[in-house]
Design a protein around this motif. Structure first.
Motif, PDB file in Angstrom:
ATOM      1  N   ALA A 573      34.732  52.733  35.684  1.00  0.00           N
ATOM      2  CA  ALA A 573      33.720  52.442  36.697  1.00  0.00           C
ATOM      3  C   ALA A 573      34.213  52.880  38.075  1.00  0.00           C
ATOM      4  CB  ALA A 573      33.397  50.953  36.700  1.00  0.00           C
ATOM      5  N   ALA A 574      33.267  52.998  39.010  1.00  0.00           N
ATOM      6  CA  ALA A 574      33.672  53.354  40.375  1.00  0.00           C
ATOM      7  C   ALA A 574      34.690  52.353  40.912  1.00  0.00           C
ATOM      8  CB  ALA A 574      32.448  53.429  41.278  1.00  0.00           C
ATOM      9  N   LEU A 575      34.458  51.063  40.692  1.00  0.00           N
ATOM     10  CA  LEU A 575      35.446  50.039  41.013  1.00  0.00           C
ATOM     11  C   LEU A 575      35.454  49.004  39.902  1.00  0.00           C
ATOM     12  CD1 LEU A 575      37.511  48.729  42.915  1.00  0.00           C
ATOM     13  CD2 LEU A 575      35.614  47.495  43.966  1.00  0.00           C
ATOM     14  N   GLN A 576      36.606  48.770  39.326  1.00  0.00           N
ATOM     15  CA  GLN A 576      36.762  47.796  38.259  1.00  0.00           C
ATOM     16  C   GLN A 576      37.809  46.766  38.662  1.00  0.00           C
ATOM     17  OE1 GLN A 576      35.997  45.666  35.592  1.00  0.00           O
ATOM     18  NE2 GLN A 576      35.235  47.605  34.726  1.00  0.00           N
ATOM     19  N   LEU A 577      37.346  45.555  39.047  1.00  0.00           N
ATOM     20  CA  LEU A 577      38.234  44.409  39.156  1.00  0.00           C
ATOM     21  C   LEU A 577      38.284  43.794  37.777  1.00  0.00           C
ATOM     22  CD1 LEU A 577      37.825  44.831  42.223  1.00  0.00           C
ATOM     23  CD2 LEU A 577      37.796  42.346  42.449  1.00  0.00           C
ATOM     24  N   ASP A 578      39.245  44.218  37.002  1.00  0.00           N
ATOM     25  CA  ASP A 578      39.203  43.933  35.582  1.00  0.00           C
ATOM     26  C   ASP A 578      39.696  42.530  35.269  1.00  0.00           C
ATOM     27  OD1 ASP A 578      38.532  44.565  33.012  1.00  0.00           O
ATOM     28  OD2 ASP A 578      39.976  46.199  32.796  1.00  0.00           O
ATOM     29  N   GLY A 579      39.405  42.104  34.051  1.00  0.00           N
ATOM     30  CA  GLY A 579      39.973  40.879  33.534  1.00  0.00           C
ATOM     31  C   GLY A 579      41.407  41.099  33.102  1.00  0.00           C
ATOM     32  N   GLY A 580      42.099  40.000  32.811  1.00  0.00           N
ATOM     33  CA  GLY A 580      43.475  40.092  32.356  1.00  0.00           C
ATOM     34  C   GLY A 580      43.628  39.539  30.962  1.00  0.00           C
ATOM     35  N   ASP A 581      44.592  40.086  30.211  1.00  0.00           N
ATOM     36  CA  ASP A 581      44.873  39.480  28.911  1.00  0.00           C
ATOM     37  C   ASP A 581      45.971  38.434  29.009  1.00  0.00           C
ATOM     38  OD1 ASP A 581      47.035  41.202  29.186  1.00  0.00           O
ATOM     39  OD2 ASP A 581      46.413  42.550  27.590  1.00  0.00           O
ATOM     40  N   VAL A 582      46.603  38.308  30.209  1.00  0.00           N
ATOM     41  CA  VAL A 582      47.468  37.174  30.522  1.00  0.00           C
ATOM     42  C   VAL A 582      47.109  36.706  31.923  1.00  0.00           C
ATOM     43  CG1 VAL A 582      49.334  37.992  29.028  1.00  0.00           C
ATOM     44  CG2 VAL A 582      49.328  38.629  31.450  1.00  0.00           C
ATOM     45  N   ARG A 593      46.169  39.101  35.291  1.00  0.00           N
ATOM     46  CA  ARG A 593      44.931  38.652  35.915  1.00  0.00           C
ATOM     47  C   ARG A 593      44.909  38.989  37.407  1.00  0.00           C
ATOM     48  NH1 ARG A 593      42.741  32.457  35.092  1.00  0.00           N
ATOM     49  NH2 ARG A 593      40.512  32.904  35.389  1.00  0.00           N
ATOM     50  N   VAL A 594      43.748  39.354  37.907  1.00  0.00           N
ATOM     51  CA  VAL A 594      43.573  39.671  39.321  1.00  0.00           C
ATOM     52  C   VAL A 594      43.449  38.385  40.133  1.00  0.00           C
ATOM     53  CG1 VAL A 594      42.047  40.725  41.035  1.00  0.00           C
ATOM     54  CG2 VAL A 594      42.501  41.907  38.864  1.00  0.00           C
ATOM     55  N   TYR A 595      44.262  38.264  41.164  1.00  0.00           N
ATOM     56  CA  TYR A 595      44.172  37.180  42.135  1.00  0.00           C
ATOM     57  C   TYR A 595      44.088  37.773  43.539  1.00  0.00           C
ATOM     58  CZ  TYR A 595      45.437  33.296  38.968  1.00  0.00           C
ATOM     59  OH  TYR A 595      45.444  32.334  37.972  1.00  0.00           O
ATOM     60  N   ARG A 596      43.201  37.213  44.338  1.00  0.00           N
ATOM     61  CA  ARG A 596      43.152  37.459  45.788  1.00  0.00           C
ATOM     62  C   ARG A 596      43.011  38.943  46.151  1.00  0.00           C
ATOM     63  NH1 ARG A 596      46.909  33.870  44.577  1.00  0.00           N
ATOM     64  NH2 ARG A 596      48.552  35.467  44.671  1.00  0.00           N
ATOM     65  N   TYR A 617      39.101  42.079  28.641  1.00  0.00           N
ATOM     66  CA  TYR A 617      40.072  40.994  28.537  1.00  0.00           C
ATOM     67  C   TYR A 617      39.470  39.663  28.979  1.00  0.00           C
ATOM     68  CZ  TYR A 617      42.675  45.354  28.365  1.00  0.00           C
ATOM     69  OH  TYR A 617      43.068  46.625  28.074  1.00  0.00           O
ATOM     70  N   GLU A 618      40.203  38.596  28.795  1.00  0.00           N
ATOM     71  CA  GLU A 618      39.587  37.267  28.816  1.00  0.00           C
ATOM     72  C   GLU A 618      39.624  36.546  30.153  1.00  0.00           C
ATOM     73  OE1 GLU A 618      41.836  34.171  26.714  1.00  0.00           O
ATOM     74  OE2 GLU A 618      43.332  35.707  26.244  1.00  0.00           O
ATOM     75  N   HIS A 619      40.570  36.876  31.035  1.00  0.00           N
ATOM     76  CA  HIS A 619      40.737  36.092  32.260  1.00  0.00           C
ATOM     77  C   HIS A 619      40.098  36.815  33.441  1.00  0.00           C
ATOM     78  CE1 HIS A 619      43.543  33.407  30.253  1.00  0.00           C
ATOM     79  NE2 HIS A 619      44.234  34.464  29.820  1.00  0.00           N
ATOM     80  N   PRO A 620      38.981  36.316  33.993  1.00  0.00           N
ATOM     81  CA  PRO A 620      38.308  36.998  35.105  1.00  0.00           C
ATOM     82  C   PRO A 620      39.084  36.837  36.409  1.00  0.00           C
ATOM     83  CG  PRO A 620      37.254  34.899  34.656  1.00  0.00           C
ATOM     84  CD  PRO A 620      38.280  35.086  33.575  1.00  0.00           C
ATOM     85  N   LYS A 643      32.211  39.315  33.514  1.00  0.00           N
ATOM     86  CA  LYS A 643      32.726  37.951  33.391  1.00  0.00           C
ATOM     87  C   LYS A 643      32.604  37.322  34.765  1.00  0.00           C
ATOM     88  CE  LYS A 643      36.069  38.748  29.699  1.00  0.00           C
ATOM     89  NZ  LYS A 643      35.789  40.196  29.581  1.00  0.00           N
ATOM     90  N   ALA A 644      32.151  36.092  34.816  1.00  0.00           N
ATOM     91  CA  ALA A 644      31.947  35.439  36.101  1.00  0.00           C
ATOM     92  C   ALA A 644      33.287  35.225  36.794  1.00  0.00           C
ATOM     93  CB  ALA A 644      31.238  34.108  35.905  1.00  0.00           C
TER      94      ALA A 644
END
Length: 745
Positions: A573-582, A593-596, A617-620, A643-644
């Motif tokens: 995607a143009a911008l992907q703030l992806d989920g994390g698998d940890v 996982r993405v924070y801040r 992945y599972e962690h938004p 994912k919310a």
């Protein structure tokens, strides 16, 4: 170079200077540096008067070649030519006329630049840059036609190696508004972030002597303490410090190189002119080891014509050596425990750029420092390695290696590796697995403070699942270390080899001012924290699989980027703030996982998928901010929360869905306003129009957002999106092949 708004503005600025910078006449300078030996005759050269020692042979040029009947091209082992090569041109100052190689020639004991009535003139740049030193040239300039008020500006400049004249400063130690004027002028620019109009000092010679149409020796001294100018051995300006809340100290340029310019400020119908140099000389900085050890300061020029001579020269290399390769093919070997200095690097340089070809062997520079490889063509089939070394530079080379299997082309690694630079190279036609450039390190620490800039990367593919990035910075096993790598001003074209065009796998790196054209995949922060991604242009051109930025990890900043015509979705995607698998701990090869994350002041235009959150992945993402972005498109959700996100903030964004597109999230208008941003096509980009609701509508203050994608200052309340509506000069734009690579300025 000086502002087009000249005398009145400059006078006001000098009068308003804040800080410790001083203009000093010779009597105010320190006795050790300006007082000639007692009883000595008054020489007309600063180098002689103040005992600067012998000039450095590598960059210095006596111009004792060519003839009036057969003028010669300037020595390309010392100089970069206008247009990037013999008989080439590129646009002149502020797009006025052209700077053409043919207008600069050595006529036998004199270098002559010619400014023509049509606006075409000469330009020359030293191939070696450094921080601190002394420079002197014997110059004269004159009009060769009747003055008409549209006259050329003759200049001697120390130009920043970064090409960021505002950020890093610029020292125009001779700049006059017309040839042959009575008195010398200088404009010394402070390093500053570009948020202020002009930050500079203007010096005017007072005890002038003969006009500048006569020969004069013009010199410049740059030390950690000051910068100073000299005419005919007399000091006429000195500045020191001057830092304040908007600029760094005047002598704080990171590194720079000499340029010689006859600049056109008017367009066409100029008064013809000539600008001549009798000689040009560089000297070590004062109080440096080289200045105290003349036997080292002399250096050597070693001409080689075959592989055996090259091996011997590398084995015997010492500080200050200039190893010049004649045209032809070479087999190269290793280089170990060889050390130049900042002022006297060991330089391995092609006599004629691109015509010395490394066709066999393997170069490994090991446990070495201050070594430069310049202007070579590499077609061999082995990795070039920089191992446990520092301040090694690969510049203006052409890499097109011969591949039969997986091959990494350039690797930086080993313990205590740092401050290496790869710049102004062409990397092309990679068809096997492996990267163009890989930055590794030791078992625990990535190589630090390396810089990759002004390169052209093109044609890597076909697409593989992994291990075919154009650039990889770091690796999973050492991803908790900090790299402090800067990747800037590079052009990526048709880099289709990997889902990640550039893969960053460590902490504290910067990727800025790059252009990605029709390249499949993304710029990815795969591992690590505190990455900064700003001022990049992602131009998909409708090509399948083209993407923008994808991130994992903590505390990243994404701003002032421009995304247009990208077709990728999901990972691409143009911008992907992806989920994390940890979440915050796990195997180092996990997706953290993405924070801040801060995603502010970006512009998205006509992409298939613009902003996605948590596609995989599972962690938004948690505690992230999206503010001041412009998103316009005709399909899909402009903001797509797959994912919310948790504790997510939207503020001051503008969405403009057309066709079948939808905003994608239900938030208040102050979070995402649905309004036409009045984007208008300006050249190759869409910018906000005169009456755009984006003007002065930014929400919140982000201290790191000081300018826009064009390099124009953000003023008052920042405009929404990557573009600040401004009449200031555009200093950054999408890169083209002419802007990067071996023959670029």
């Amino acid at each position: 170079m000086r502002s087009r708004i000249r005398t009145a503005l400059l006078t006001a600025l000098v009068a308003a200077t804040v800080g410790s910078a001083l203009v000093a006449v010779p009597s105010l300078a320190t006795e050790a540096q300006t007082t000639p030996p007692q009883g000595a005759a008054q020489p007309y050269s600063a180098a002689e008067r103040f005992d600067w020692g012998e000039p450095l042979p590598g960059p210095s040029d006596e111009f004792n070649y060519g003839s009036p009947d057969e003028p010669a091209v300037p020595d390309q082992s010392k100089w970069s030519l206008a247009g990037g090569g013999v008989d080439q041109c590129w646009p002149g100052h502020n797009e006025n006329g052209q700077r053409c190689d043919k207008n600069t020639r050595v006529h036998g004991d004199v270098l002559r630049m010619v400014g023509e009535a049509n606006g075409d003139s000469g330009w020359l740049a030293a191939r070696s840059g450094r921080q601190y030193g002394r420079w002197e040239a014997r110059v004269r300039s004159k009009n060769t036609g009747e003055p008409n008020g549209r006259e050329y500006h003759p200049l001697l400049i120390i130009w920043p190696d970064s090409d960021e004249r505002q950020q890093d400063g610029e020292y125009d130690y001779l700049e006059n508004g017309a040839p042959g004027e009575d008195c010398a002028e200088a404009f010394i620019h402070y390093p500053h972030p570009g948020t202020e109009e002009i930050q500079q000092e203007h010096a005017e010679e007072t005890d002038c002597g003969a006009a500048l149409s006569e020969w004069h020796n013009v010199a410049f001294e740059w030390t950690p303490d000051h910068v100073a100018g000299f005419v005919d051995g007399k000091e006429w300006f000195r500045y020191s410090g001057g830092e304040n809340d908007v600029r760094r100290c005047i002598q704080c340029m990171p590194s720079g190189h000499q340029t010689i310019q006859l600049d056109n400020f008017y367009g066409d119908d100029l008064t013809p002119a000539t600008y001549e140099l009798d000689w040009y000389r560089e000297y070590p900085a004062p109080a440096s080891p080289e200045a105290e050890a003349p036997s080292q300061a002399l250096g050597r020029t070693i001409n080689v014509g075959n592989s055996g001579e090259l091996d011997d020269a590398l084995a015997d290399a010492q500080a200050g050596d200039q190893i010049v390769l004649a045209d032809g093919e070479y087999e190269i070997g290793g280089m170990s425990d060889k050390h130049g200095t900042a002022e006297q690097p060991i330089a391995v340089v092609a006599k004629n750029r691109g015509k010395a070809v490394i066709s066999a062997g393997q170069l490994e520079v090991e446990n070495s420092s201050y070594v430069t490889f310049d202007g070579l063509t590499w077609t061999n089939s082995d990795t070039l390695k920089l191992t446990s070394s520092n301040n090694v530079r690969l510049t203006r080379n052409h890499f097109r290696l011969t591949e039969e299997e997986s091959l990494k082309w350039v690797i930086i690694g080993g313990e205590n590796s740092h401050h290496n630079r790869i710049d102004h190279n062409l990397f092309e036609e990679k068809r096997q697995l492996g990267n163009f450039i890989t930055i590794d390190g030791s078992e625990t620490q990535q190589s630090q403070y390396d810089r990759i800039d002004n390169n052209h990367f093109r044609d890597i593919g076909p697409r593989a699942e992994n291990e075919m990035e154009a650039i990889r910075v770091g690796q999973s096993e050492i991803s908790e270390s900090s790299g402090h790598t800067v990747i800037e001003h590079n052009l990526f074209e048709n880099c289709d080899g990997d889902p990640e065009i550039v893969s960053v796998k460590s902490n504290d790196n910067i990727v800025r001012y790059n252009t990605f054209r029709t390249s499949q995949g993304t710029l990815s922060q795969r591992h690590g924290n505190r990455g900064e991604f700003y001022g990049n242009f992602f131009l998909g051109g409708g090509k399948a699989g083209t993407g923008g930025i994808r991130i994992y990890g903590q505390d990243h900043k994404i701003y002032n980027n421009y995304f247009e015509g990208l077709t990728g979705t999901g990972y691409d995607a143009a911008l992907q703030l992806d989920g994390g698998d940890v979440d915050t701990s796990g195997s180092l090869d996990s997706h953290f996982r993405v924070y801040r994350a801060s995603v502010v002041h970006n512009t998205f235009v006509d992409n298939v998928s613009n902003i996605e959150i948590g596609a995989n992945y599972e962690h938004p993402p948690v505690d992230s901010v999206m503010a001041g972005n412009v998103v316009a498109g005709s399909q899909g959700k402009l903001f797509n929360e797959l994912k919310a996100p948790v504790k997510h903030t939207y503020a001051g964004n503008i969405a403009w869905p057309t066709g079948s597109a939808a905003v994608g999230v239900d938030v208040p208008a102050e979070a995402i306003g649905v309004v036409d941003p009045l984007l208008t096509k300006d050249g190759s980009l869409y910018r906000i129009g005169e009456h755009s609701p984006a003007i002065d509508a930014g929400a919140g203050e982000y201290e790191f957002v000081t300018d826009d994608m064009d390099g124009q200052a953000r003023v008052n309340v920042a405009d929404v999106g990557a573009d600040e509506r401004s009449t200031a000069d555009i200093t950054r734009r999408p890169l083209t092949p002419a802007d990067v690579g071996p023959d670029a300025p």
